[in-house]
Design an enzyme around this catalytic site. Structure first.
Site, PDB file in Angstrom:
ATOM      1  N   SER A 187       0.789  -1.227   0.000  1.00  0.00           N
ATOM      2  CA  SER A 187       0.000   0.000   0.000  1.00  0.00           C
ATOM      3  C   SER A 187       0.821   1.276   0.000  1.00  0.00           C
ATOM      4  O   SER A 187       0.324   2.316  -0.435  1.00  0.00           O
ATOM      5  CB  SER A 187      -0.938   0.003   1.213  1.00  0.00           C
ATOM      6  OG  SER A 187      -0.208  -0.052   2.414  1.00  0.00           O
ATOM      7  N   HIS A 215      -6.098  -3.804  -1.240  1.00  0.00           N
ATOM      8  CA  HIS A 215      -5.930  -2.684  -2.171  1.00  0.00           C
ATOM      9  C   HIS A 215      -6.086  -3.100  -3.629  1.00  0.00           C
ATOM     10  O   HIS A 215      -5.599  -2.401  -4.528  1.00  0.00           O
ATOM     11  CB  HIS A 215      -4.561  -2.026  -1.959  1.00  0.00           C
ATOM     12  CG  HIS A 215      -4.504  -1.147  -0.752  1.00  0.00           C
ATOM     13  ND1 HIS A 215      -4.952   0.156  -0.758  1.00  0.00           N
ATOM     14  CD2 HIS A 215      -4.074  -1.389   0.509  1.00  0.00           C
ATOM     15  CE1 HIS A 215      -4.781   0.697   0.441  1.00  0.00           C
ATOM     16  NE2 HIS A 215      -4.253  -0.228   1.234  1.00  0.00           N
ATOM     17  N   LYS A 246     -12.610  -0.380   1.245  1.00  0.00           N
ATOM     18  CA  LYS A 246     -11.892   0.395   0.238  1.00  0.00           C
ATOM     19  C   LYS A 246     -12.745   0.450  -1.042  1.00  0.00           C
ATOM     20  O   LYS A 246     -13.714   1.200  -1.103  1.00  0.00           O
ATOM     21  CB  LYS A 246     -10.501  -0.185   0.014  1.00  0.00           C
ATOM     22  CG  LYS A 246      -9.636  -0.168   1.276  1.00  0.00           C
ATOM     23  CD  LYS A 246      -8.225  -0.577   1.023  1.00  0.00           C
ATOM     24  CE  LYS A 246      -7.376  -0.755   2.255  1.00  0.00           C
ATOM     25  NZ  LYS A 246      -7.664  -0.067   3.467  1.00  0.00           N
TER      26      LYS A 246
END
Length: 416
Positions: A187, A215, A246
């Protein structure tokens, strides 16, 4: 007693401030989106462009997701007030677990209140003192903490270094079970794990593979199923972990999607699952809608990819140092922590919200502003962000020059 502790803690906080590493939280007074109403704690709020959220597909304020959450509040209530195995399992929880399994192509899925909890529950449940876990050196803090909870032998290999991974696998040859664990996307850098080569080594040394895909799930790969799909190795990965916080709506919640026996054991042993309240029904229902949106259209994923490419091109043209990559995480490198922090502050004044990262989040001397693109950003938004970087660079350089002149002999001559 606390008076002595207070002084000690105050001293530690002062050290953090003097090092330029103190983290200030900026207030947001609007929904999460590509533009938000925000400000510093001592300044009035203003409308600014948001380039530091994990809102990769722009779904955090999508009207269909919000409508699903509202309906669930009316039909299923606010919260479960229980853990899953007592009386905290609704039909919605079972439906979401089945949907995640279908989306990722796994045999089963178990929900957690966060991916931090998901990673915290895996290792202690599956691995004992006779087992080994081999972890990438840049894995997320939740993986590191989860490994610490287990009694397994611990091996750490250099980031994405396959030769070092193979060495660690050889050192762990005597273990009953071997588990390789890696982030799908790292990340802070936006780098992708070399999953095909990792799976090759796992098969050679009879190891399992676990990927935290927080992610990437929702937007990487042909159907958005993440980095294992992107690398063509989804069928070779044993354990997927990830978040709904996310790309998949941006709220909360995490999961472990894996082989059936692994999930079944986690339901019996994973402490964050056994001792934490179930996910709120509104989050579960909204996440189901987010999966519908992701699976029924590739337009958002294509837009995100194009936006990231445009930002990389324009920033390179303007002479900024970027880390290479293909992900929507794009680190702009400054090296010096104070310089990165001052640049981020200056950008807010130019209408762009970004965040600087420095040690201990990233290595010393590798301070950066991590820009995160969203499918909700327009070409005009991206150009405005580039121009804010240019303006902030000038502002910070000018302030540094003024400071240097102020400290020089005769610098104050002629000033009233």
């Amino acid at each position: 007693m606390y008076s002595a502790v207070r002084n000690q803690l105050a001293g530690e906080l002062d050290e953090i401030r003097h090092a330029g590493l103190f983290k200030h939280e900026r207030r947001i007074s609007s929904p999460q989106s590509s533009s938000i109403t925000a400000g510093a704690l001592d300044a009035a709020d203003a409308r600014v462009l948001n380039f530091c959220a994990n809102n990769y597909l722009g779904l955090a304020d999508h009207p269909d997701i919000i409508a699903s959450a509202k309906t669930a509040l009316d039909e299923r209530g606010f919260g479960m007030a229980s853990v899953r195995f007592i009386c905290g399992t609704q039909d919605l929880h079972l439906e979401l677990e089945a949907r995640v399994s279908q989306f990722l192509g796994t045999e089963d899925t178990i929900l957690f209140s966060s991916c931090f909890d998901a990673n915290g529950g895996v290792f202690e449940s599956l691995l004992g003192a006779e087992d080994a876990v081999i972890s990438d050196s840049l894995n997320h803090a939740s993986i590191i903490d989860g490994i610490r909870l287990s009694k397994a032998q611990r091996f750490r290999y250099a980031n994405r270094d396959l030769a070092d991974l193979e060495t660690k696998l050889q050192e762990a040859a005597g273990a009953r079970r071997r588990l390789i664990v890696t982030d799908g996307v790292f990340s802070m850098d936006g780098y992708l794990a070399p999953l095909e080569a990792i799976c090759d080594l796992a098969e050679r040394y009879d190891a399992m593979v676990m990927v935290d895909d927080s992610h990437a799930v929702g937007f990487m790969g042909p159907t958005g199923a993440g980095t294992p799909e992107h690398a063509g190795v989804a069928h070779r990965v044993d354990i997927f972990t990830g978040t709904f916080g996310k790309a998949l709506g941006g709220a909360a919640g995490g999961y472990v999607a894996a082989r059936a026996e692994i999930v079944a054991l986690l339901r019996q042993r994973a402490r964050p699952y056994l001792f934490s309240n179930s996910l709120a029904p509104s989050i579960v229902a909204a996440t189901l809608t987010a999966l519908d949106l992701v699976q029924n259209s590739g337009d958002l994923r294509e837009t995100l990819t194009a936006n990231a490419a445009l930002f990389r091109r324009r920033m390179s043209e303007e002479g900024f140092e970027l880390l290479d990559g293909e992900h929507a995480i794009i680190p702009v490198m400054f090296g010096d922590a104070v310089l990165a922090a001052r640049t981020a502050d200056a950008m807010l004044a130019h209408g762009v919200f970004v965040t600087a990262f420095s040690y201990p989040v990233v290595p010393k001397g590798a301070a950066r502003i991590r820009v995160q693109l969203s499918a909700a950003h327009t070409d005009e938004d991206i150009e405005a962000c580039v121009q804010a970087f240019i303006a902030a660079r000038s502002d910070v350089a000018g302030a540094a020059e003024d400071s240097a002149n102020a400290g020089a002999p005769g610098a104050h001559v002629g000033r009233g």
